[in-house]
Scaffold this motif. Structure first.
Motif, short mmCIF file in Angstrom:
data_model
loop_
_atom_site.label_atom_id
_atom_site.label_comp_id
_atom_site.label_asym_id
_atom_site.label_seq_id
_atom_site.Cartn_x
_atom_site.Cartn_y
_atom_site.Cartn_z
N ASP A 141 39.60 41.87 42.20
CA ASP A 141 38.94 41.28 41.04
C ASP A 141 38.47 39.87 41.34
O ASP A 141 38.90 39.24 42.31
N SER A 154 45.27 37.13 37.38
CA SER A 154 44.86 37.85 36.18
C SER A 154 44.79 36.92 34.97
O SER A 154 45.28 35.78 35.02
N SER A 185 46.79 42.14 44.70
CA SER A 185 46.00 42.02 43.47
C SER A 185 45.73 40.56 43.15
O SER A 185 46.59 39.70 43.35
#
Length: 296
Positions: free
Chosen positions: A36, A89, A86
């Motif tokens: 992301d 966030s 990841s």
């Protein structure tokens, strides 16, 4: 008993987060997925003064309160979690924003993720970011904070500072720290069934990708095996439905045996990184963390 919101989220996490990582094949697919964008959400950029710079090919964000009379000399170096695979966030940015609201500088290094990057690239980058942070902040009013993988990395970073002739920060705030990438603690098996988020199978695959073929037990990967004497005071936050609970308790015990100062905040029924999640248990933990930062 966990709050109703926490129980509902636990069900969603078990399907969306844990299930894809319960097999080696699923974990490897997840590791290879596109990352992301780490860019702060629009509302964070609107609320705070944010600057971005490149350090050795990696991004680092500086988040400052907009309403301030002068440059703050207290700071937080925040390392985000995500199993080393990841990206940062929105939940991380909420906590970062709250920390900046206390009137401090928050430095957010966006370290490279597996499989493209390994831990070997992270430490030089983080040492440089910390050196540059010290041009603005007093180490006696600086905290290293992180969650999950980021909490383990923050602990490992603190252990490497003497070798880099860098001063230790005032405190470590570690949320659900991944302190032992080997996942070899036999007590993990007892917790695994009630953890709605994490699977040891997937974690081991992520660990191997981050290690780049190196021994998972080395301290820069598993700081529970590193030097635990001489560290700053440590705050540990962990829920009882988190597979990292056994190693977090063990870390508490080892730091105590080494003569260190450590406080374990253990929330009954809470899941992984609960202080970042919008549940009542998380709100209470965030308030405690913000209170610590505010008191620097």
């Amino acid at each position: 008993m966990p709050s109703l919101v926490a129980r509902m989220l636990a069900v969603a996490f078990r399907v969306a987060r844990k299930r894809p990582m319960e097999t080696v094949e699923g974990a490897r697919e997840r590791i290879e997925e596109a990352k992301d964008d780490p860019e702060p959400p629009h509302w964070v950029a609107k609320r705070h003064e944010i600057t971005l710079r490149e350090v050795g090919g990696f991004r680092s964000y500086t988040v400052l309160p907009r309403e301030r009379e002068d440059e703050p000399d207290k700071a937080v170096l925040y390392l985000h979690g995500g199993s080393y695979i990841s990206e940062i966030s929105p939940w991380h940015w909420v906590l970062i924003s709250r920390m900046a609201d206390t009137g401090c500088r928050v430095e957010v290094p966006v370290y490279g993720l597996a499989p493209e990057h390994t831990y070997r690239e992270a430490f030089g980058f983080l040492h440089t970011v910390y050196r540059e942070l010290l041009e603005h902040a007093d180490p006696g009013r600086t905290v290293f904070a992180g969650d999950s993988a980021g909490a383990g990395l923050a602990l490992a970073l603190a252990q490497t500072l003497p070798g880099e002739d860098l001063p230790r920060p005032a405190r470590l705030i570690l949320v659900s720290p991944w302190a032992d990438l080997t996942m070899s603690n036999p007590d993990i098996a007892e917790v695994e069934g009630r953890d709605p988020w994490l699977s040891p199978v997937g974690l081991r695959e992520a660990a191997k990708a981050w290690a780049g073929g190196d021994d998972l037990s080395v301290p820069r990967l598993s700081p529970i095996n590193g030097r635990l004497a001489g560290l700053p005071p440590i705050d540990l936050y962990i829920g009882t439905r988190d597979v990292f609970l056994p190693d977090t308790r063990r870390l508490r015990d080892l730091v105590t045996e080494a003569g260190g100062e450590v406080e374990l905040h253990e929330e009954a029924g809470a899941f992984h990184v609960y202080p970042l999640v919008p549940v009542p248990e998380g709100s209470r933990a965030r308030a405690a963390i913000i209170g610590t930062v505010q008191g620097l």
